[in-house]
Design an enzyme around this catalytic site. Structure first.
Site, PDB file in Angstrom:
ATOM      1  N   CYS A  66       0.875  -1.174   0.000  1.00  0.00           N
ATOM      2  CA  CYS A  66       0.000   0.000   0.000  1.00  0.00           C
ATOM      3  C   CYS A  66       0.912   1.224   0.000  1.00  0.00           C
ATOM      4  O   CYS A  66       1.537   1.534   1.016  1.00  0.00           O
ATOM      5  CB  CYS A  66      -0.915  -0.003   1.216  1.00  0.00           C
ATOM      6  N   GLY A 204      -2.074   5.063  -3.792  1.00  0.00           N
ATOM      7  CA  GLY A 204      -0.699   5.165  -4.248  1.00  0.00           C
ATOM      8  C   GLY A 204      -0.304   4.063  -5.200  1.00  0.00           C
ATOM      9  O   GLY A 204       0.238   4.309  -6.287  1.00  0.00           O
TER      10      GLY A 204
END
EC number: 5.1.1.7
Length: 259
Positions: A66, A204
């Protein structure tokens, strides 16, 4: 914390027994009865890095990487150590994070995985043009990504198309789904259907996957501003090595919760 609206909860379990299970992650991820998040990041002790991170989706499933939460944890731990760089371990490997400015952090997300078996897909196909309507691209940044390039982003029904692609038989571990409108060679607009999470304001790793797809298609230069619903991030990829993700992170609140 959040990064351009991509919100995540960080739990520091260093020096403690990790109490986070799939059930606990689901309860904490409930925006009505818990805290709510796009991802949960658990900080754990590590022998060869400043910390090891484990990530959870709000539905209780585990993910390997992540980008937003990694940058958020890096921001916290760099402040703690009074340092401008830090190395964190995830299931993706060792990730080096660097402070670019007071609220801006960059992370080396590693090389994208482009072979069909590494994403993974359930059959051998050209990952630069999948055999699906719209001919999307696919890659893995530790998590699988499927990217569609569209003329007009506003006309895409993300909530309808996203879950159909997420659960398509071609994706053995399901997939994140991106819809990209190319503004110019250094700027895209991105909307996302996130595997196990729905529609976030940003992501992201999805921003990285979308830019990788655009560069492979010859649509983008090596440094791209990605405008998500929650704000912009910058992604750089030279087409060979690591993908670098840079953007702001911000702490929202701290507290204690009974699990």
């Amino acid at each position: 914390m959040h990064a351009h609206g991509d919100d995540f909860v960080v739990i520091d379990m260093r020096g403690k027994i990790d109490l986070i299970t799939s059930e606990v992650a689901r309860r904490l991820g409930d925006r009505n009865r818990g805290i709510g998040f796009n991802q949960l990041a658990v900080i754990l002790d590590c022998d060869d890095a400043a910390a090891r991170l484990r990530f959870w989706n709000p539905n209780g499933s585990v993910l390997d990487t992540c980008g937003s939460a990694t940058r958020g944890v890096a921001d916290m731990l760099m402040r703690e150590a009074n340092s401008s760089t830090i190395v964190l371990r995830t299931n993706r490997g060792l990730l080096t994070c660097t402070r670019e400015s007071e609220q801006c952090v960059s992370v080396d997300m590693g090389r994208p995985l482009l072979h069909w078996q590494d994403i993974p897909l359930t059959e051998e196909v050209d990952t630069n043009a999948l055999s699906l309507p719209g001919s999307p691209t696919a890659c893995s940044m530790g998590n699988p990504h499927c990217t569609f390039f569209v003329e007009e982003l506003a006309s895409v029904d993300v909530a309808t198309i996203g879950p159909k692609i997420e659960n398509h038989p071609l994706f053995g571990n399901k997939t994140n789904v991106h819809f990209v409108e190319v503004v110019d060679r250094s700027h895209i607009r991105l909307r996302i259907w996130e595997r196990g999470g729905g529609i976030p304001l940003g992501s992201g790793s999805c921003s990285c996957g979308a830019v990788v797809g655009g560069i492979r298609r010859g649509l983008l230069d090596d440094t791209v501003e990605v405008q998500c619903d929650g704000g912009p991030v910058k992604v750089h990829w030279d087409g060979v090595g690591s993908v670098f993700l840079t953007g702001p992170v911000e702490a929202v609140f701290c507290g204690t919760v009974a699990v």
